[in-house]
Design a protein around this motif. Structure first.
Motif, PDB file in Angstrom:
ATOM      1  N   SER A 206      33.149  -0.076  45.155  1.00 23.48           N
ATOM      2  CA  SER A 206      32.904  -1.020  44.081  1.00 23.48           C
ATOM      3  C   SER A 206      34.167  -1.874  43.966  1.00 23.48           C
ATOM      4  CB  SER A 206      32.595  -0.285  42.780  1.00 23.48           C
ATOM      5  OG  SER A 206      32.349  -1.220  41.747  1.00 23.48           O
ATOM      6  N   TYR A 207      34.461  -2.401  42.798  1.00 19.81           N
ATOM      7  CA  TYR A 207      35.667  -3.212  42.638  1.00 19.81           C
ATOM      8  C   TYR A 207      36.110  -3.179  41.182  1.00 19.81           C
ATOM      9  CZ  TYR A 207      32.926  -6.928  40.396  1.00 19.81           C
ATOM     10  OH  TYR A 207      32.132  -7.640  39.535  1.00 19.81           O
ATOM     11  N   PHE A 208      37.361  -3.571  40.964  1.00 19.52           N
ATOM     12  CA  PHE A 208      37.886  -3.643  39.605  1.00 19.52           C
ATOM     13  C   PHE A 208      37.522  -4.997  38.996  1.00 19.52           C
ATOM     14  CE2 PHE A 208      41.133  -0.803  41.645  1.00 19.52           C
ATOM     15  CZ  PHE A 208      40.727   0.355  41.006  1.00 19.52           C
ATOM     16  N   GLN A 209      36.733  -4.970  37.916  1.00 21.71           N
ATOM     17  CA  GLN A 209      36.398  -6.209  37.219  1.00 21.71           C
ATOM     18  C   GLN A 209      37.570  -6.728  36.411  1.00 21.71           C
ATOM     19  OE1 GLN A 209      32.817  -5.128  34.956  1.00 21.71           O
ATOM     20  NE2 GLN A 209      31.699  -6.677  36.141  1.00 21.71           N
ATOM     21  N   ASN A 210      38.330  -5.795  35.849  1.00 25.61           N
ATOM     22  CA  ASN A 210      39.461  -6.180  34.991  1.00 25.61           C
ATOM     23  C   ASN A 210      40.641  -5.255  35.237  1.00 25.61           C
ATOM     24  OD1 ASN A 210      38.227  -8.285  33.021  1.00 25.61           O
ATOM     25  ND2 ASN A 210      36.763  -6.595  32.985  1.00 25.61           N
ATOM     26  N   ILE A 211      41.828  -5.848  35.233  1.00 25.62           N
ATOM     27  CA  ILE A 211      43.080  -5.106  35.352  1.00 25.62           C
ATOM     28  C   ILE A 211      44.077  -5.729  34.385  1.00 25.62           C
ATOM     29  CG2 ILE A 211      44.987  -4.409  36.855  1.00 25.62           C
ATOM     30  CD1 ILE A 211      43.150  -4.745  39.242  1.00 25.62           C
ATOM     31  N   SER A 212      44.840  -4.893  33.695  1.00 27.57           N
ATOM     32  CA  SER A 212      45.899  -5.390  32.814  1.00 27.57           C
ATOM     33  C   SER A 212      47.253  -5.205  33.490  1.00 27.57           C
ATOM     34  CB  SER A 212      45.878  -4.649  31.479  1.00 27.57           C
ATOM     35  OG  SER A 212      44.690  -4.934  30.767  1.00 27.57           O
ATOM     36  N   LEU A 213      48.197  -6.035  33.101  1.00 26.10           N
ATOM     37  CA  LEU A 213      49.524  -6.018  33.708  1.00 26.10           C
ATOM     38  C   LEU A 213      50.581  -6.129  32.627  1.00 26.10           C
ATOM     39  CD1 LEU A 213      51.459  -6.162  36.135  1.00 26.10           C
ATOM     40  CD2 LEU A 213      50.981  -8.608  36.290  1.00 26.10           C
ATOM     41  N   GLU A 214      51.503  -5.163  32.640  1.00 26.75           N
ATOM     42  CA  GLU A 214      52.644  -5.156  31.714  1.00 26.75           C
ATOM     43  C   GLU A 214      53.909  -5.499  32.486  1.00 26.75           C
ATOM     44  OE1 GLU A 214      55.149  -2.003  28.884  1.00 26.75           O
ATOM     45  OE2 GLU A 214      53.539  -1.299  30.196  1.00 26.75           O
ATOM     46  N   TYR A 215      54.761  -6.342  31.870  1.00 24.11           N
ATOM     47  CA  TYR A 215      56.048  -6.703  32.461  1.00 24.11           C
ATOM     48  C   TYR A 215      57.165  -5.982  31.714  1.00 24.11           C
ATOM     49  CZ  TYR A 215      53.107 -10.614  34.010  1.00 24.11           C
ATOM     50  OH  TYR A 215      52.095 -11.370  34.531  1.00 24.11           O
ATOM     51  N   SER A 216      58.284  -5.784  32.385  1.00 25.26           N
ATOM     52  CA  SER A 216      59.402  -5.095  31.738  1.00 25.26           C
ATOM     53  C   SER A 216      59.966  -5.876  30.557  1.00 25.26           C
ATOM     54  CB  SER A 216      60.517  -4.827  32.759  1.00 25.26           C
ATOM     55  OG  SER A 216      61.044  -6.039  33.263  1.00 25.26           O
ATOM     56  N   ASN A 217      59.660  -7.174  30.468  1.00 26.81           N
ATOM     57  CA  ASN A 217      60.121  -7.977  29.322  1.00 26.81           C
ATOM     58  C   ASN A 217      59.183  -7.860  28.125  1.00 26.81           C
ATOM     59  OD1 ASN A 217      57.915  -9.520  30.039  1.00 26.81           O
ATOM     60  ND2 ASN A 217      59.096 -11.309  30.700  1.00 26.81           N
ATOM     61  N   HIS A 218      58.229  -6.909  28.197  1.00 30.92           N
ATOM     62  CA  HIS A 218      57.300  -6.556  27.122  1.00 30.92           C
ATOM     63  C   HIS A 218      56.116  -7.521  26.992  1.00 30.92           C
ATOM     64  CE1 HIS A 218      60.293  -3.627  26.031  1.00 30.92           C
ATOM     65  NE2 HIS A 218      61.182  -4.566  25.755  1.00 30.92           N
ATOM     66  N   HIS A 219      55.964  -8.471  27.892  1.00 31.45           N
ATOM     67  CA  HIS A 219      54.792  -9.330  27.889  1.00 31.45           C
ATOM     68  C   HIS A 219      53.680  -8.658  28.688  1.00 31.45           C
ATOM     69  CE1 HIS A 219      57.492 -13.134  27.210  1.00 31.45           C
ATOM     70  NE2 HIS A 219      57.507 -12.292  26.204  1.00 31.45           N
ATOM     71  N   CYS A 220      52.453  -9.153  28.494  1.00 31.62           N
ATOM     72  CA  CYS A 220      51.294  -8.594  29.203  1.00 31.62           C
ATOM     73  C   CYS A 220      50.384  -9.708  29.709  1.00 31.62           C
ATOM     74  CB  CYS A 220      50.485  -7.675  28.282  1.00 31.62           C
ATOM     75  SG  CYS A 220      51.340  -6.155  27.804  1.00 31.62           S
ATOM     76  N   SER A 221      49.651  -9.414  30.764  1.00 32.46           N
ATOM     77  CA  SER A 221      48.614 -10.302  31.287  1.00 32.46           C
ATOM     78  C   SER A 221      47.348  -9.480  31.496  1.00 32.46           C
ATOM     79  CB  SER A 221      49.043 -10.922  32.628  1.00 32.46           C
ATOM     80  OG  SER A 221      50.172 -11.758  32.487  1.00 32.46           O
ATOM     81  N   HIS A 222      46.208 -10.179  31.503  1.00 31.89           N
ATOM     82  CA  HIS A 222      44.928  -9.515  31.733  1.00 31.89           C
ATOM     83  C   HIS A 222      44.161 -10.334  32.763  1.00 31.89           C
ATOM     84  CE1 HIS A 222      45.767  -6.982  28.237  1.00 31.89           C
ATOM     85  NE2 HIS A 222      46.143  -8.085  27.626  1.00 31.89           N
ATOM     86  N   PHE A 223      43.746  -9.687  33.848  1.00 34.32           N
ATOM     87  CA  PHE A 223      43.121 -10.381  34.957  1.00 34.32           C
ATOM     88  C   PHE A 223      41.657  -9.965  35.079  1.00 34.32           C
ATOM     89  CE2 PHE A 223      47.541  -9.936  37.037  1.00 34.32           C
ATOM     90  CZ  PHE A 223      48.010 -11.041  36.341  1.00 34.32           C
ATOM     91  N   SER A 224      40.793 -10.962  35.265  1.00 36.32           N
ATOM     92  CA  SER A 224      39.395 -10.723  35.606  1.00 36.32           C
ATOM     93  C   SER A 224      39.222 -11.030  37.086  1.00 36.32           C
ATOM     94  CB  SER A 224      38.475 -11.623  34.766  1.00 36.32           C
ATOM     95  OG  SER A 224      38.569 -11.295  33.399  1.00 36.32           O
ATOM     96  N   LEU A 225      38.600 -10.093  37.826  1.00 35.85           N
ATOM     97  CA  LEU A 225      38.471 -10.241  39.261  1.00 35.85           C
ATOM     98  C   LEU A 225      37.015 -10.312  39.693  1.00 35.85           C
ATOM     99  CD1 LEU A 225      40.998  -7.887  38.736  1.00 35.85           C
ATOM    100  CD2 LEU A 225      41.443  -8.757  41.032  1.00 35.85           C
ATOM    101  N   GLN A 226      36.816 -10.803  40.920  1.00 36.04           N
ATOM    102  CA  GLN A 226      35.485 -10.929  41.478  1.00 36.04           C
ATOM    103  C   GLN A 226      35.313  -9.986  42.659  1.00 36.04           C
ATOM    104  OE1 GLN A 226      35.470 -15.154  42.365  1.00 36.04           O
ATOM    105  NE2 GLN A 226      34.483 -15.622  40.412  1.00 36.04           N
ATOM    106  N   LYS A 227      34.076  -9.755  43.027  1.00 32.65           N
ATOM    107  CA  LYS A 227      33.769  -8.881  44.156  1.00 32.65           C
ATOM    108  C   LYS A 227      33.831  -9.691  45.455  1.00 32.65           C
ATOM    109  CE  LYS A 227      30.388  -5.425  45.676  1.00 32.65           C
ATOM    110  NZ  LYS A 227      29.076  -4.807  45.404  1.00 32.65           N
TER     111      LYS A 227
END
Length: 271
Positions: A206-227
């Motif tokens: 299958s695949y990851f639809q969503n992944i979150s990302l934390e940076y050491s500077n305390h910011h975050c990103s959220h990614f939506s992916l496709q198959k």
């Protein structure tokens, strides 16, 4: 942990091939070293690179069947254990095999260090090589076979339409949505783009639809992916980053229970 302090100052670089306390080959030099080792490796053999100063950026190629990459040694030395047995499955069939091996080391140029580049690439990463960067770790490390270890996502291989032995290595989250995957830079960098190659061995995967990302500077990103099998690119603008951590892996609601990442590229600049 393959690290120890050097209690003296070295004024030249040095490469050694060792097994326990036995030195099997040795080469000294200043800016560039190419060691030719005309013998078969045995279990316990390891490559030691002694820089003339630390911290330092070096271009390192541990075998002529593995591409060179620029690494950052924060302290100590570079100590790389030759993979044996099951560990060989995550490397080229030609790497470390038979006789006649080339090991290359050179100091990185100012232009190399300051160029826009893939800050995550390290073709010689190993699980316990803790003082050399980039370095990938995972909350699932203890239970992963070599072909699914975190080092595989920064080795430069983007072959993602199968799974298992080289060149189709990947990182597995072990079907644990709470798993984390961290890339350590060992120094502060500026991150501008994230490239993700999902493992695309469909329908096994299958695949990851969503992944979150934390940076050491305390910011975050959220990614939506496709198959898809091709690279998926995400623009960010993060400064003073020493590590990034992927978390909250949300798999698509599909029959296949497996999902994985083949490669992560982190583009930006050294500070």
């Amino acid at each position: 942990m393959y690290y120890f302090d050097i209690p003296w100052i070295l004024f030249i670089m040095k490469i050694e091939i060792k097994n326990q306390d036995q030195v099997k080959a040795l080469l000294n030099g200043e800016n560039e070293l190419i060691l030719f080792y005309n013998n078969e490796y045995v279990e316990g053999d390891h490559i030691c690179i002694y820089p003339d100063q630390v911290p330092v950026y070096l271009n390192v190629q541990v075998d002529d069947a593995i591409i060179s990459s620029m690494i950052y040694i924060k302290e100590g030395i570079f100590q790389y254990f030759i993979p044996c047995g099951n560990e060989r499955k995550s490397y080229s069939y030609k790497a470390f095999y038979n006789k006649k091996h080339l090991i290359r080391v050179s100091k990185a140029s100012y232009q190399q260090i300051n160029a826009y580049q893939n800050l995550a690439l390290n073709t010689s990463d190993q699980v316990y090589l803790l003082n050399v960067y980039p370095h990938a770790t995972s909350s699932e490390d203890c239970s992963l076979s070599p072909v699914f270890q975190p080092k595989n996502v920064i080795d430069g291989l983007t072959f993602n339409t199968e799974h298992g032995r080289w060149p189709f290595t990947s990182w597995s989250y072990q079907q644990n949505p709470q798993a984390t995957l961290t890339i350590h830079f060992g120094r502060k960098v500026n991150v501008q783009d994230i490239h993700i190659y999902l493992r695309a061995d469909f329908p096994h995967d299958s695949y990851f639809q969503n992944i979150s990302l934390e940076y050491s500077n305390h910011h975050c990103s959220h990614f939506s992916l496709q198959k898809v099998s091709h690279v998926q690119t995400f623009s960010v603008d993060e400064e003073d980053v020493e590590w990034i951590r992927f978390y909250q892996f949300k798999k698509a609601d599909e029959k296949a229970v497996f999902a994985a990442i083949t490669q992560i590229e982190v583009y930006g600049y050294n500070q």
